[in-house]
Scaffold this motif. Structure first.
Motif, mmCIF file in Angstrom:
data_model
loop_
_atom_site.group_PDB
_atom_site.id
_atom_site.type_symbol
_atom_site.label_atom_id
_atom_site.label_comp_id
_atom_site.label_asym_id
_atom_site.label_seq_id
_atom_site.Cartn_x
_atom_site.Cartn_y
_atom_site.Cartn_z
ATOM 1 N N LYS A 1 3.881 3.893 -0.775
ATOM 2 C CA LYS A 1 4.348 4.629 -1.937
ATOM 3 C C LYS A 1 5.292 3.820 -2.551
ATOM 4 N N GLN A 2 5.187 3.514 -3.908
ATOM 5 C CA GLN A 2 6.217 3.004 -4.599
ATOM 6 C C GLN A 2 6.852 3.584 -5.725
ATOM 7 N N ASN A 3 8.035 2.773 -6.157
ATOM 8 C CA ASN A 3 8.791 3.652 -7.188
ATOM 9 C C ASN A 3 7.890 3.757 -8.532
ATOM 10 N N VAL A 4 8.376 4.397 -9.439
ATOM 11 C CA VAL A 4 7.881 4.736 -10.667
ATOM 12 C C VAL A 4 7.651 3.504 -11.512
ATOM 13 N N LYS A 5 6.475 3.322 -12.052
ATOM 14 C CA LYS A 5 6.281 2.063 -12.764
ATOM 15 C C LYS A 5 5.920 0.735 -12.047
ATOM 16 N N VAL A 6 6.176 0.863 -10.926
ATOM 17 C CA VAL A 6 5.497 -0.210 -9.808
ATOM 18 C C VAL A 6 4.409 -0.088 -9.186
ATOM 19 N N PRO A 7 3.511 -0.951 -9.460
ATOM 20 C CA PRO A 7 2.054 -0.721 -8.843
ATOM 21 C C PRO A 7 2.181 -0.629 -7.595
ATOM 22 N N LYS A 8 1.142 0.140 -7.009
ATOM 23 C CA LYS A 8 0.734 0.505 -5.726
ATOM 24 C C LYS A 8 -0.698 -0.301 -5.336
ATOM 25 N N PHE A 9 -0.841 -0.918 -4.296
ATOM 26 C CA PHE A 9 -2.134 -1.673 -4.341
ATOM 27 C C PHE A 9 -2.827 -1.076 -3.249
ATOM 28 N N LYS B 1 0.827 -1.285 -0.100
ATOM 29 C CA LYS B 1 -0.054 0.036 0.026
ATOM 30 C C LYS B 1 0.890 1.066 -0.052
ATOM 31 N N THR C 1 4.660 -7.294 -11.930
ATOM 32 C CA THR C 1 5.853 -8.053 -12.879
ATOM 33 C C THR C 1 7.177 -8.043 -12.271
ATOM 34 N N ILE C 2 7.492 -6.764 -11.382
ATOM 35 C CA ILE C 2 8.856 -6.861 -10.873
ATOM 36 C C ILE C 2 9.153 -7.855 -9.930
#
Lengths: 150, 307
Positions: free
Chosen positions: A89-97, A87, A122-123
């Motif tokens: 904050k994630q890096n750019v292009k990594v999905p946050k759920f 949940k 996918t990461i």
């Protein structure tokens, strides 16, 4: 009327003696997770409204990031799991759920269920491959039971 | 004495109001909804002059379509050389890949080159809930609900791994940030991945979608009731008396009259004119070439005849 307003004002002012910011939503000790595979114990725990609690994060920061191994307390037992969606904050292009998702595994890395019913980032493919050692646990088995990647 | 002070302060207030109506419009990148005030007969003359000002300066329309070309207004972070270099880099990137015009509330499909994915590309569809950042650091966030699980992905607009950005539905919403979709019912942020792009006829203004979402019951991620949101329908029914009182106490109705605050938040019109004069020509050229190439492609692709 006027008095009540003043008392309300006072209580608001005194209650703001500390700074409040949005929470970080980190996975730490004793945070609750959501089991997203169809293992029997996970399904029952979620249905009873007693989601698992983190009792150990296996890294040196004591904050769980994506792909990290955690130990959870679930229905009075100790199980290991892998964080597959966060949940915070994630890096750019990594999905946050919208929830902190975990997939339960055993000591060899074999998942307890046989299907994951939410999308998986996918990461995780790369992260789990890096974490797997040739003679240790094989975490990439988890990717085989995923239904969808985002 | 007190009366005199009060009177003089009210005069100052009136003057400030007059000044805002007159002049403040022109110095801004403030969100667009500030513009769409209902025109009362008193204000009509000023409104007409405003319209004339925007007609005289066609560049001002660009600041909403391409907000990332304007630098951050914070004077500590201004550097004219860096800004200029960044703008040229952005134009170079735009000549390589079609970055369309989109707004918060539009539905986008983004394809990136993903070394972790099996096909080496990754496509995500979602509604744009936030746009921020200036220059090459501009980014946007897409949100979707996939398999009953809310997913958000943040993308850099000028990321070299982005292969294509496609606008599936071009529209605006009532607010300039849609972060409240996280607390709304999931059907408001569910979009299918095989959505067909909807094409607007040329020359139409971007439609505003007046949909009002319904929030889930509390707890919420933020105090939405204090943010004066227009796109939320049922915020009042979740509030207690305590929340309403605190909202009143926390309200800052004077902020719209704070000229300095607005000035610090925006780029002055003179600076904007320089920037748009620099990039306008190339942006138009890019648009034209996109149009002609799209037309060519539609003419040349023959449909395979089966059977």
């Amino acid at each position: 009327m006027f008095k009540s307003l003043i008392t309300k004002l006072n209580c608001v002012q005194t209650s703001r003696t500390f700074h409040t910011t949005a929470c970080l939503n980190e996975v730490r000790l004793l945070s609750r997770l959501r089991v997203v595979d169809n293992s029997e114990i996970g399904k029952r725990a979620m249905a009873e409204g007693k989601p698992p609690k983190v009792i150990c994060v296996y890294n040196k920061k004591h904050v769980g990031y994506i792909g990290d191994r955690v130990m959870v307390a679930i229905k009075g037992q100790k199980k290991k799991g892998i964080l597959v969606g966060l949940k915070q904050k994630q890096n750019v292009k990594v999905p946050k759920f919208d929830s902190n998702n975990v997939v339960l595994i055993d000591d060899n890395g074999t998942p307890l269920g046989n299907r994951i019913h939410v999308p998986i980032p996918t990461i995780l493919r790369t992260i789990l491959k890096e974490k797997t050692h040739s003679k240790g646990a094989d975490y990439t088995k988890l990717l085989g039971i995923a239904t969808r990647f985002v | 004495m007190a009366l005199a002070i009060r009177r003089s302060s009210s005069e100052v207030f009136g003057a400030a109001k007059w000044f805002i109506r007159r002049d403040c419009r022109v110095l801004s990148t403030v969100p667009e909804r500030a513009e769409e005030k209902p025109v009362t007969p008193k204000r009509e003359r000023q409104a007409v002059s405003r319209v004339r000002a925007s007609a005289r300066n066609p560049n001002l329309g660009l600041r909403h379509a391409y907000p990332e070309f304007l630098p951050d207004p914070n004077p500590k972070w201004r550097n004219s050389l860096r800004e200029k270099l960044e703008r040229s880099d952005m134009l170079k990137r735009r000549s390589q890949i079609d970055i369309p015009e989109f707004y918060v509330g539009s539905i986008l499909a983004v394809t990136i080159a993903d070394p972790h994915a099996q096909g080496k590309t990754n496509r995500f569809v979602g509604i744009c809930i936030e746009r921020k950042g200036c220059g090459l650091r501009a980014e946007f966030t897409l949100r979707n609900v996939v398999d009953h699980q809310g997913v958000e992905v943040r993308y850099d607009l000028y990321d070299p791994t982005v292969q294509s950005i496609q606008v599936l539905r071009l529209e605006k919403r009532l607010d300039d940030k849609l972060l409240y979709l996280r607390d709304a019912l999931p059907e408001y942020s569910t979009f299918s991945f095989d959505m067909d792009p909807e094409i607007l006829p040329e020359g139409t203004p971007v439609p505003v979608n007046p949909v009002q979402v319904k929030l889930k019951p509390r707890p919420w991620l933020e105090r939405w009731e204090r943010q004066e949101l227009k796109g939320v329908a049922n915020i009042e029914e979740h509030l207690k008396e305590k929340d309403r009182v605190r909202r009143e106490l926390r309200a800052t109705p004077w902020e719209k009259y704070d000229l300095m605050k607005q000035y610090r938040k925006t780029i002055p019109i003179e600076d904007q004119n320089d920037i748009w004069a620099e990039v306008n020509h190339q942006l138009r050229q890019l648009q034209l070439t996109r149009k002609t190439s799209a037309r060519k492609r539609t003419f040349t692709t023959p449909k395979p005849q089966l059977g």
